[in-house]
Design an enzyme around this catalytic site. Structure first.
Site, PDB file in Angstrom:
ATOM      1  N   SER A 693      13.053  -2.365  15.310  1.00 29.73           N
ATOM      2  CA  SER A 693      14.101  -3.235  14.577  1.00 29.73           C
ATOM      3  C   SER A 693      15.237  -2.418  14.617  1.00 29.73           C
ATOM      4  O   SER A 693      16.248  -3.022  13.647  1.00 29.73           O
ATOM      5  CB  SER A 693      13.355  -4.001  13.308  1.00 29.73           C
ATOM      6  OG  SER A 693      13.376  -3.029  12.286  1.00 29.73           O
ATOM      7  N   LYS A 736      13.808  -8.012   3.698  1.00 30.42           N
ATOM      8  CA  LYS A 736      15.064  -7.025   4.168  1.00 30.42           C
ATOM      9  C   LYS A 736      16.309  -7.566   3.452  1.00 30.42           C
ATOM     10  O   LYS A 736      17.050  -6.953   2.943  1.00 30.42           O
ATOM     11  CB  LYS A 736      15.092  -7.159   5.755  1.00 30.42           C
ATOM     12  CG  LYS A 736      14.160  -6.184   6.409  1.00 30.42           C
ATOM     13  CD  LYS A 736      14.389  -6.412   7.991  1.00 30.42           C
ATOM     14  CE  LYS A 736      13.501  -5.469   8.817  1.00 30.42           C
ATOM     15  NZ  LYS A 736      13.391  -5.772  10.077  1.00 30.42           N
TER      16      LYS A 736
END
Ligand code: ATP
Ligand code: MG
Length: 821
Positions: A693, A736
């Protein structure tokens, strides 16, 4: 005649000294020899013998006792008898009513049979005395006699069939011949040996034979006594114990006390009677108690039984608490303990409402998932409080053995019930709120799979008869309200997940934390440290300073700890005499808690060409992470460092390819790579990092380096990248985003394909954040160099931009309480 030698005793009368041949009635003796001077009782049955005795009784009461060769012969003829015998004097004669005759006889002298004078109606024989001759001089005879006495003394000591005085009697005998007869009578000799002694006329030879017989007897006795003492030693220990125990019992009885075991059994009996146990455990316990009562005190197995019985008695078979079903009241308690967490609270209140309408409704099995310190455990406690139930918690972290859940069989040394049953004992009611903490850290190996045991615990179809290996009696768990917790849902075994209703506690934003601090943590810590609310005020900036400089976490643990530290400090000041109301300001925080632990890394590190801010998911709830690139003269080298995993390394390779294939569009010299080596580093090298990611962030970092344009410091990014430049979706968006928020980020660049995940982010966490959804790397690059909410920030102005944005952040994070929630 039934002759039986019961015992030989030394007669009082001296032996008849009569000499010369004479005719005597004959009494055949079975298995018996009487020596001169010896007395012997005889029982007589045979008619011929009775007549012989009668015949003798008419005269001088003397009769010849002649041993028969075969004891079983009932009508012995002359040939069936030995040719030697003894003259017996009938001392006493009795005719018992049931027939036959009892005699007491005394041996007189040894005789030899010359011939039989008549055989009817009884035997009559012509006899001649056997006259004893010394065969040696007096000194020798004396010596022999002494030697025999010595041996015989030892025989008499060992042979407990001989009367105690036998040795003394023998030693007192002075006449050597008389000594021979005493010893011969006392030794256990065969008929043949006795007859041999009767026949021997030479005294020295008699001593020889007796010496031999006595020696033999002594050996036999010594061996048997040795065996005896060995056996005794073996049997001894057991018997000794038993004996001592019996004695102890007797002592207790004597003192009017009960023995230990008895009072133990009585005490348990009393408890059983009071316990109000259901049928099944009751019968089991009664049976065990019976076994216990039959066991001697101090036996190890007794304590095993005892603790089993106690376990059963201690379990809440029928004890339960009444549920508190007032929804409004429950709401009050939940709100009093926890800020927000609306979804979970709603779910609890619903359950409560349903239970009110349908009392036997099955409650849900809730699973709280979230980073550490977000209130999972404390929420469980609060739920128990709201429902008026007991609360128990067991941690499953590191549980690898099925037996830890389900217990060990009682045959194990030190066996105990499993943790479920232990928890219920602690709860003291069979309907507690039971929290299974850390289901995601359950182990699983050769010792058996604990999750399968948990499945049974959590299965409403089976858990009304949960079987613990130790108890062996099913226990009803169906009224327990189960709550499990996990940091990471993925690690919870799928079949378990399937049974549970997952509620996420994702973590808090700084505003929420400040709010929680003011409303919950500070009052709680004040009370815990013995301070009155008016004695200490912690200002808003103080809390904010703690949040930004001393903690970086999704949950509240460190914040709580820091606040506790502040409270303790003030408590100490008061103890030292300070009395005014204390106000702790931001400046005090640094003084009290020491040097700041965290720096606003975003501001410090980003803003330099070559550094990009990525977003990472961690079990602790997400974090920001920096990707740095540097170049140096060289040719086509790519180094990646920072303890990155294989996937992340590949991701860096791909990022480089993406950049190289777009040099023209990006305004980079297309041959740059032939002249340089690149180094991509992901700092915080001690923490392992992996996953795809960070792709977008890596491209960004390289492009920033090669173009000399700094990335906007308040922009963070996440997204996987393909070689064609497409941005692929990633996981953990919610965590996140929260991490970005905590770190003071203002803009998040993320894959468009993750758009739906934004719905899961609490609205207040999204507040103040700009989301740029991208499909392609070009769009991402376009966004990361721009000032949030404004136009692209050209390189030279970066510093200025940084200052401006920091200022704005500060403004935006003004007291959350002002929002009036
Ligand atoms: N929403 C909230 N309102 C008030 N206090 C809270 C809230 N959430 C957490 N806390 C407090 O934060 C502290 C930590 O919470 P708790 O121990 O329940 O964390 P946890 O989620 O169980 O963490 P872990 O996963 O490490 O076990 C507790 O003192 C708790 O009371
Ligand atoms: Mg916990």
């Amino acid at each position: 005649m039934f002759g039986r030698k019961l015992s030989s005793i030394l007669g009082q009368e001296p032996a008849d000294a009569g000499h010369g041949a004479r005719e005597l009635p004959v009494l055949p003796l079975r298995n018996l020899v009487v020596f001169p001077n010896m007395m012997a009782p005889l029982a007589i049955g045979r008619p011929a013998s009775i007549q012989a005795v009668d015949g003798a009784a008419i005269g001088d009461r003397l009769i010849a006792g002649i041993p028969q060769k075969d004891a079983d012969n009932d009508d012995p003829r002359p040939d069936d008898l030995y040719d030697v015998g003894i003259v017996l004097k009938i001392v006493k004669m009795m005719k018992p009513p049931n027939g036959g005759m009892n005699l007491l006889v005394q041996g007189q002298r040894r005789v030899k049979i010359l011939r039989y004078a008549s055989t009817e109606p009884f035997l009559v024989a012509q006899t001649e005395p056997i006259v004893t001759v010394p065969g040696a001089d007096a000194v020798e005879i004396e010596g022999r006699a002494q030697a025999l006495k010595n041996i015989f003394k030892r025989v008499a000591e060992l042979n407990n069939l001989l009367p105690a005085e036998a040795a003394g009697l023998a030693l007192a005998v002075e006449d050597p011949e008389a000594l021979v007869y005493v010893v011969a009578s006392a030794l256990n000799l065969s008929l043949d040996e006795n007859v041999e002694l009767l026949r021997e006329a030479v005294l020295v030879k008699l001593f020889d034979r007796l010496q031999f017989f006595a020696q033999r007897e002594l050996q036999r006795l010594e061996i048997s006594s040795k065996i005896q003492s060995e056996i005794q030693r073996e049997v001894g220990d057991q018997q000794r114990e038993h004996f001592l125990r019996e004695q102890l019992k007797a002592i207790h009885r004597e003192l009017g006390e009960k023995d230990e075991r008895q009072s133990e059994v009585e005490e348990l009996r009393k408890r059983i009677d009071e316990a109000n146990l259901p049928e099944e455990p009751r019968t089991v316990v009664e049976k065990e108690l019976k076994r216990l009562s039959q066991m001697p005190a101090g036996m190890a197995e007794g304590s095993v039984i005892r603790s089993y019985v106690e376990w059963i008695l201690d379990l809440p078979w029928t004890k339960r608490t009444e549920d508190q079903l007032d929804v409004a009241h429950a709401r009050e308690i939940l709100d009093a303990d926890h800020y927000d967490l609306e979804k979970v609270k709603q779910r609890i209140l619903e359950t409560l409402a349903v239970r009110k309408l349908k009392p036997d409704a099955r409650g849900p099995i809730l699973c709280f998932v979230g980073p550490p310190g977000t209130g999972k455990t404390s929420l469980g406690k609060s739920i128990a409080r709201a429902l008026g139930r007991q609360f128990v918690r067991i941690s499953l972290g590191g549980v690898r053995d099925e037996a830890e859940i389900r217990g060990h069989r009682r045959t194990y040394v030190g066996a105990l019930p499993g943790r479920i049953i232990q928890g219920l004992k602690r709860a003291g009611s069979h309907n507690p709120v039971f929290m299974l903490d850390e289901v995601d850290k359950l182990g699983n190996d050769f010792r058996g799979d604990p999750s399968s045991a948990l499945l049974e615990v959590l299965d409403p179809e089976q858990n009304n008869s949960f079987s613990d290996h130790y108890l062996e009696i099913p226990f009803d768990l169906s009224e327990v309200m189960w709550i499990t917790t996990a940091n990471v849902l993925q690690n919870v075994p799928a079949p378990l997940q399937d049974r549970m209703e997952v509620l996420e506690l994702a973590g808090y934003t700084s505003e929420e934390k400040a709010e929680i601090a003011h409303r919950y943590l500070v009052p709680r810590e004040l009370a815990a440290n013995g301070l009155m609310p008016d004695q200490l005020t912690i200002t808003d900036e103080a809390i904010r300073k703690v949040l930004s400089d001393y903690t970086r976490e999704a949950g509240l643990r460190n914040l709580e700890r820091a606040i506790a530290g502040l409270c303790r400090y003030v408590a100490r000041e008061r103890a030292e005499g300070r009395t005014d109301a204390r106000i702790v300001t931001a400046a005090d925080v640094e003084k009290i808690l020491g040097a700041r632990r965290f720096f606003a890394e975003v501001a410090e590190r980003a803003g330099i060409p070559g550094v990009a801010t990525g977003l990472a998911w961690t079990p602790a709830g997400g974090d920001i992470l920096f990707i740095e690139s540097a170049q140096m003269p060289g040719s086509k080298g790519l180094t990646i460092t920072g303890q990155v995993g294989d996937v992340m390394k590949e991701s860096a390779q791909a990022a480089l390819t993406v950049v190289r294939s777009r040099t023209a569009a990006l305004g980079i010299a297309d041959d740059f790579f032939t002249k340089v080596d690149l180094h991509v580093h992901v700092p915080a090298g001690a923490i392992p990092k992996d996953g795809p990611s960070a792709g977008v962030a890596m491209v960004t970092s390289i492009v920033s380096l090669l173009t000399g344009k700094p990335v906007n410091p308040q922009t963070a990014m996440t997204g996987e990248i393909t070689l064609r430049g497409k941005v692929l979706p990633v996981g953990g968006i919610k965590e996140k985003v929260l991490a970005a928020r905590r770190a003071g980020i203002r803009r998040v660049v993320m894959p468009r394909l993750n758009a739906a995940d934004l719905n899961e982010v609490p609205p207040n966490a999204r507040e103040g954040l700009e989301f740029v959804l991208v499909d392609r790397i070009e769009e991402a690059l376009d966004a990361v160099f721009r000032e949030p909410g404004g136009a692209a920030a050209p390189g030279p102005e970066a510093d200025q931009a940084k200052d401006r944005s920091r200022g704005r952040t500060r403004q935006r994070s003004q007291p959350a309480a002002a929002r009036g929630r």
